[in-house]
Design an enzyme around this catalytic site. Structure first.
Site, PDB file in Angstrom:
ATOM      1  N   SER A 142       0.802  -1.228   0.000  1.00 58.43           N
ATOM      2  CA  SER A 142       0.000   0.000   0.000  1.00 58.43           C
ATOM      3  C   SER A 142       0.833   1.276   0.000  1.00 58.43           C
ATOM      4  O   SER A 142       0.263   2.366  -0.129  1.00 58.43           O
ATOM      5  CB  SER A 142      -0.947  -0.004   1.205  1.00 58.43           C
ATOM      6  OG  SER A 142      -1.909  -1.025   1.063  1.00 58.43           O
ATOM      7  N   ASP A 195     -17.732   1.777  -1.378  1.00 59.79           N
ATOM      8  CA  ASP A 195     -16.932   0.565  -1.188  1.00 59.79           C
ATOM      9  C   ASP A 195     -17.743  -0.491  -0.454  1.00 59.79           C
ATOM     10  O   ASP A 195     -17.974  -0.374   0.751  1.00 59.79           O
ATOM     11  CB  ASP A 195     -15.669   0.910  -0.387  1.00 59.79           C
ATOM     12  CG  ASP A 195     -14.864  -0.334  -0.018  1.00 59.79           C
ATOM     13  OD1 ASP A 195     -15.018  -1.364  -0.707  1.00 59.79           O
ATOM     14  OD2 ASP A 195     -14.079  -0.263   0.948  1.00 59.79           O
ATOM     15  N   ASP A 207     -11.524  -6.257  -0.293  1.00 60.03           N
ATOM     16  CA  ASP A 207     -10.858  -5.223   0.495  1.00 60.03           C
ATOM     17  C   ASP A 207     -10.461  -5.831   1.839  1.00 60.03           C
ATOM     18  O   ASP A 207     -10.925  -6.912   2.201  1.00 60.03           O
ATOM     19  CB  ASP A 207     -11.806  -4.040   0.711  1.00 60.03           C
ATOM     20  CG  ASP A 207     -11.086  -2.802   1.203  1.00 60.03           C
ATOM     21  OD1 ASP A 207     -10.756  -1.941   0.368  1.00 60.03           O
ATOM     22  OD2 ASP A 207     -10.838  -2.715   2.418  1.00 60.03           O
ATOM     23  N   HIS A 262     -15.481   0.287   3.357  1.00 57.59           N
ATOM     24  CA  HIS A 262     -15.270   1.555   4.054  1.00 57.59           C
ATOM     25  C   HIS A 262     -16.403   2.547   3.817  1.00 57.59           C
ATOM     26  O   HIS A 262     -16.317   3.700   4.240  1.00 57.59           O
ATOM     27  CB  HIS A 262     -13.954   2.191   3.585  1.00 57.59           C
ATOM     28  CG  HIS A 262     -12.734   1.422   3.954  1.00 57.59           C
ATOM     29  ND1 HIS A 262     -12.275   0.343   3.226  1.00 57.59           N
ATOM     30  CD2 HIS A 262     -11.863   1.569   4.992  1.00 57.59           C
ATOM     31  CE1 HIS A 262     -11.176  -0.134   3.781  1.00 57.59           C
ATOM     32  NE2 HIS A 262     -10.895   0.583   4.855  1.00 57.59           N
ATOM     33  N   CYS A 279      -7.794   2.171   1.554  1.00 55.23           N
ATOM     34  CA  CYS A 279      -8.900   1.415   0.961  1.00 55.23           C
ATOM     35  C   CYS A 279      -8.446   0.722  -0.324  1.00 55.23           C
ATOM     36  O   CYS A 279      -8.100   1.382  -1.313  1.00 55.23           O
ATOM     37  CB  CYS A 279     -10.068   2.361   0.679  1.00 55.23           C
ATOM     38  SG  CYS A 279     -11.425   1.594  -0.220  1.00 55.23           S
TER      39      CYS A 279
END
Length: 666
Positions: A328, A352, A365, A371, A384
């Site tokens: 990430s 999401d 996810d 989220h 996310c």
């Protein structure tokens, strides 16, 4: 009458023999005269020069090797003088082993000394002197000197030795020197530099010592020494002084280096810290490391086996040659690409649900249920995955490649070290070059999705990740990362910068860069690393990341406790500070460390605390307390390996129906 005739005949024979003898004698004298004229007149100059050469010996004067210092003047590599016991095999009058056994009665010669001597003998010529013992004590020198007459071919020489006073600290950056071998001689000859290495026994083998060998070595001098017929020196006729090698001023802050190495403790990984405005590398950490002093005189077999066979691989230069998915930590660059290319605005939000569907394949996810409504700021702060699955699909692999390339991803940075790894920044062209069969060469849509969260084929060195972070912190101005800040003339003390100006600039809008920076500040204030940076006296920008080591089965939940330590996820963190005017940017990876906020972020904080505030961590070797980091989410898992996605990919570009791909845990 007959008697008189016989006498006359004998006289004639005698005169003939006398004439022949006279002619022979005259011929011999003529030959001697011709030879004399040849030697004294025709060849006089040549033999006069040979006689002079026999009378005068040219002795090379080895220059002092340049020093290596950190940015604050701390000496990292220096020279010292010591006595060495050396044997010239061609001059021995007894068996070599007998001589060594006799020497061992006067000087302490250990089995490891004998092994090293044997190895050096194999690499040396018969007429060269080879050390059997180095760094003799004064008592040992005195004992041998008294018995010197017993050992023709054995001498005590005063030599300069290299020493690394801080031992293993920054060993992968500094490198080490070692005795010149045949490969080194071949390289020297190819550069037509043989004369400058006469009398030199050592050369840079790794790191800065190797890369800057020509600067550090200096220029060899000479002495014209008159010698006797027995070869003993009588007097020095003239001298050409050797020019010492230049000193290297590193950009590294060795105290910061120590703090980071202590923060790693027994864990494996790397940290690169860079000054964004200059490209100066402030810390170059590869853990575990090694003591370069072991290599100077030839490492013993036991030490070599310990280093070479260790599962922790201490000889691997991780920042330079280790390649890892960025996880990430890639998301801020993806968001910047979306802004720059007009694919998103900061306000654009997605809903999401906790997954992204591509055909019949579900990319999950990390947060079950998702989220909710996620804009660009939230996508970075809360990390996310779904946001970046969608973004990657919209951008496409080649667009991502073209945007990321100027940041140095998948490219050699040009750092002043050898053997830098290129890494992989995937594209359709890269895949066509990398694989053989048509099916392997084809790019599938499912492979693009994983790239958005720093997984898939993405494979970068820690150095590349730190370099990209520094470029972001420096508003798109690219400075080549370097370890040597300046080269100092050892005589005049004049200094010359190695990287005096920028390499190039990336065309980015200031408002886009500022937004990404503020989102990364949000990561430390309210996001995935907020617990680690909650009490800092400065404002930093950062991003956590996790890189998968092994794939997870369908619907399998990640449970670190149930996985062997070396198969757990890697922990990553990138950061720069102060956020408004960065003076340091860094990237950290802790191998098998788990969540980015658990292992990597605390090390980054200790580095920033020291560099910005002068604070040293109290618990040097202790990992951060679990209470200082967010609790792991047991139901989260990483993207499956690309090899599995490739095998499952269908002609339309998606994995097989009913399968799921799990997202990053930060």
């Amino acid at each position: 009458m007959s008697k008189l005739e016989n006498t006359e005949r004998e006289l004639q024979h005698f005169r003939m023999r006398l004439t022949i003898a006279g002619i022979f004698v005259l011929f011999c004298f003529a030959m001697l005269l011709v030879r004399f004229i040849w030697l004294q007149a025709v060849k006089h100059k040549m033999y006069a020069e040979l006689a002079e050469e026999n009378r005068i010996s040219i002795v090379p004067v080895v220059p002092n090797r340049g020093l290596i210092l950190d940015r604050n003047g701390v000496v990292l590599a220096r020279n010292y003088s010591a006595f060495t016991l050396e044997i010239t095999p061609s001059k021995l009058k007894e068996d070599l082993q007998t001589v060594i056994d006799e020497l061992a009665k006067l000087v302490d010669i250990q089995p490891k000394d004998r092994k090293r001597f044997k190895k050096l003998m194999e690499e040396s010529k018969n007429f060269e002197s080879v050390p059997i013992r180095t760094r003799l004590s004064d008592e040992e020198v005195a004992r041998f000197t008294v018995q010197r007459y017993r050992f023709p071919g054995v001498e005590i020489q005063a030599r300069l030795f290299r020493q690394y006073p801080l031992g293993a600290v920054a060993a992968h950056a500094i490198g080490y020197i070692g005795r010149i071998n045949q490969k080194d001689l071949d390289n020297i000859e190819s550069q037509n530099d043989e004369d400058n290495y006469l009398g030199t026994n050592y050369i840079g083998k790794e790191g800065i010592e190797k890369k800057y060998e020509r600067e550090l070595h200096g220029t060899t001098g000479y002495e014209e020494v008159e010698v006797s017929a027995g070869g003993k020196p009588v007097r020095t006729l003239s001298r050409g002084s050797a020019t010492p090698g230049n000193n290297l001023i590193l950009s590294v802050d060795i105290q910061l280096q120590k703090v980071v190495e202590e923060a790693f403790g027994n864990r494996r990984g790397a940290l690169i810290a860079i000054e964004p405005a200059t490209g100066d590398i402030l810390a170059y950490v590869s853990m575990p490391n090694f003591d370069p002093n072991l290599f100077v005189e030839g490492i013993d077999q036991q030490s070599w086996d310990d280093l070479n066979n260790s599962p922790d691989k201490p000889l691997v230069n991780r920042p330079l040659s280790g390649a890892y998915p960025p996880g990430s930590t890639y998301k801020p660059f993806m968001a910047l690409a979306a802004l720059t290319l007009g694919k998103r605005t900061p306000e654009n939000a997605i809903a999401d649900p906790g997954y992204y569907m591509l055909g019949n394949h579900r990319f999950r996810d990390d947060k079950p249920g998702g989220h909710g409504s996620v804009n660009m700021y939230t996508s970075i702060v809360q990390s996310c995955d779904t946001y970046y699955y969608i973004l990657a699909n919209e951008l496409g692999v080649d667009t991502m490649h073209d945007f990321m390339k100027p940041f140095g991803f998948g490219q050699k940075t040009g750092i002043d070290l050898e053997h830098e790894r290129e890494g992989i920044l995937p594209s359709t062209g890269w895949k066509q070059r990398a694989y053989k069969t048509p099916a392997q060469k084809k790019w599938y849509a499912g492979e693009t999705i994983s790239l958005g969260i720093g997984q898939g084929y993405n494979s970068f060195t820690p150095l590349q990740l730190a370099h990209a972070t520094a470029i972001l912190a420096n508003n798109g101005v690219v400075m080549k990362p370097h370890l040597v800040k300046a080269i100092e003339n050892s005589v005049t003390r004049e200094r010359q910068l190695t990287v005096p100006k920028e390499s190039y600039r990336i065309d980015l809008k200031p408002e886009h860069i500022e937004f990404i920076k503020q989102a990364m500040v949000g990561v430390t204030k309210e996001g995935t690393s907020a617990a680690v940076f909650s009490k800092t006296e400065y404002i930093s920008a950062g991003k956590t990341g996790t890189a998968q080591v092994i794939g997870m089965k369908q619907n399998e939940k990640y449970n670190a406790a149930a996985i062997a330590e070396r198969k757990r996820d890697h922990s990553l963190y990138i950061a720069f500070a102060p956020a408004d005017k960065p003076s340091i940017a860094l990237a950290v990876i802790v191998e098998n460390g788990g969540f980015g906020a658990t292992a990597a972020a605390p090390i980054a904080k200790k580095a920033l605390d020291y560099y910005l505030l002068g604070k040293k961590p109290e618990d040097k070797d202790k990992p951060s307390s679990p209470t200082d980091t967010p609790a792991p989410r047991e139901d989260a898992a990483l993207t499956r390996p690309v090899a599995e996605l490739k095998a499952d990919a269908e002609s339309e570009g998606g994995p097989k129906e009913g399968e799921e791909t799990e997202g990053n845990r930060d």
